[in-house]
Design a protein around this motif. Structure first.
Motif, PDB file in Angstrom:
ATOM      1  N   ILE A 100       0.842  -1.201   0.000  1.00 55.40           N
ATOM      2  CA  ILE A 100       0.000   0.000   0.000  1.00 55.40           C
ATOM      3  C   ILE A 100       0.878   1.252   0.000  1.00 55.40           C
ATOM      4  O   ILE A 100       0.601   2.220  -0.721  1.00 55.40           O
ATOM      5  CB  ILE A 100      -0.979  -0.009   1.198  1.00 55.40           C
ATOM      6  N   THR A 101       1.949   1.237   0.789  1.00 56.75           N
ATOM      7  CA  THR A 101       2.865   2.388   0.845  1.00 56.75           C
ATOM      8  C   THR A 101       3.512   2.634  -0.517  1.00 56.75           C
ATOM      9  O   THR A 101       3.594   3.788  -0.980  1.00 56.75           O
ATOM     10  CB  THR A 101       3.942   2.151   1.923  1.00 56.75           C
ATOM     11  N   GLU A 102       3.982   1.575  -1.159  1.00 64.19           N
ATOM     12  CA  GLU A 102       4.600   1.729  -2.490  1.00 64.19           C
ATOM     13  C   GLU A 102       3.578   2.235  -3.504  1.00 64.19           C
ATOM     14  O   GLU A 102       3.900   3.076  -4.357  1.00 64.19           O
ATOM     15  CB  GLU A 102       5.190   0.394  -2.966  1.00 64.19           C
ATOM     16  N   SER A 106       3.759   5.735  -5.658  1.00 61.56           N
ATOM     17  CA  SER A 106       3.710   5.768  -7.128  1.00 61.56           C
ATOM     18  C   SER A 106       2.623   6.709  -7.651  1.00 61.56           C
ATOM     19  O   SER A 106       2.781   7.282  -8.735  1.00 61.56           O
ATOM     20  CB  SER A 106       3.505   4.361  -7.694  1.00 61.56           C
ATOM     21  N   ILE A 107       1.552   6.885  -6.916  1.00 58.84           N
ATOM     22  CA  ILE A 107       0.494   7.784  -7.391  1.00 58.84           C
ATOM     23  C   ILE A 107       0.586   9.172  -6.755  1.00 58.84           C
ATOM     24  O   ILE A 107      -0.188  10.056  -7.088  1.00 58.84           O
ATOM     25  CB  ILE A 107      -0.902   7.190  -7.153  1.00 58.84           C
ATOM     26  N   GLY A 108       1.510   9.352  -5.798  1.00 59.69           N
ATOM     27  CA  GLY A 108       1.702  10.663  -5.180  1.00 59.69           C
ATOM     28  C   GLY A 108       0.727  10.969  -4.056  1.00 59.69           C
ATOM     29  O   GLY A 108       0.433  12.149  -3.806  1.00 59.69           O
ATOM     30  N   ALA A 109       0.218   9.940  -3.376  1.00 57.82           N
ATOM     31  CA  ALA A 109      -0.712  10.161  -2.259  1.00 57.82           C
ATOM     32  C   ALA A 109       0.082  10.541  -1.008  1.00 57.82           C
ATOM     33  O   ALA A 109       1.197  10.066  -0.798  1.00 57.82           O
ATOM     34  CB  ALA A 109      -1.531   8.905  -2.001  1.00 57.82           C
ATOM     35  N   ASP A 110      -0.507  11.414  -0.190  1.00 54.16           N
ATOM     36  CA  ASP A 110       0.165  11.821   1.043  1.00 54.16           C
ATOM     37  C   ASP A 110      -0.037  10.786   2.154  1.00 54.16           C
ATOM     38  O   ASP A 110      -0.725   9.781   1.977  1.00 54.16           O
ATOM     39  CB  ASP A 110      -0.291  13.208   1.482  1.00 54.16           C
TER      40      ASP A 110
END
Length: 132
Positions: A100-102, A106-110
């Motif tokens: 989930i972190t990776e 990759s999508i730029g979520a904070d």
């Protein structure tokens, strides 16, 4: 032998007239004696501690035994053993959190969105029975 006092129909428990007030039936020393007798039990209760009883929290899944995969999880836990099963479950949860972190990187979520996705994954795991 003394005869028992008789009560007439209009006399009360203390031998007073039914229509009489408290002042006519209990006065002076009798009142203080009666008050002391009724106050004694209250003094006894004042000595007891009033600490609230604390219930130990139970770390139990509310959905235990529910969900599509719950029977498989329970059978696996019984075969492998509880200690080893919890170790494997912890590793699986850690790996899933890393995925989930990776994905969030990759999508730029904070960090707040990442934490929301991890909580959503836990809720879904509970509903499906993975945490049974």
């Amino acid at each position: 032998m003394a005869a028992a006092p008789s009560l007439s129909a209009n006399q009360g428990l203390l031998g007073t007239s039914f229509y009489g007030g408290w002042g006519s039936s209990i006065s002076g020393e009798d009142y203080h004696t009666m008050l002391a007798k009724t106050a004694a039990p209250r003094q006894h209760f004042a000595k007891l501690s009033r600490k609230p009883i604390r219930v130990q929290p139970m770390m139990k899944n509310v959905n235990e035994g529910k969900g599509l995969f719950a029977p498989l999880v329970v059978v696996t836990r019984n075969i492998v053993g509880k200690k080893r099963f919890n170790q494997l479950r912890g590793k699986a949860i850690a790996l899933h959190s890393q995925v989930i972190t990776e994905f969030c990187k990759s999508i730029g979520a904070d960090a707040k969105q990442r934490q929301g996705l991890i909580r959503l994954a836990k809720k879904n795991g509970e509903r499906l029975g993975f945490l049974a």
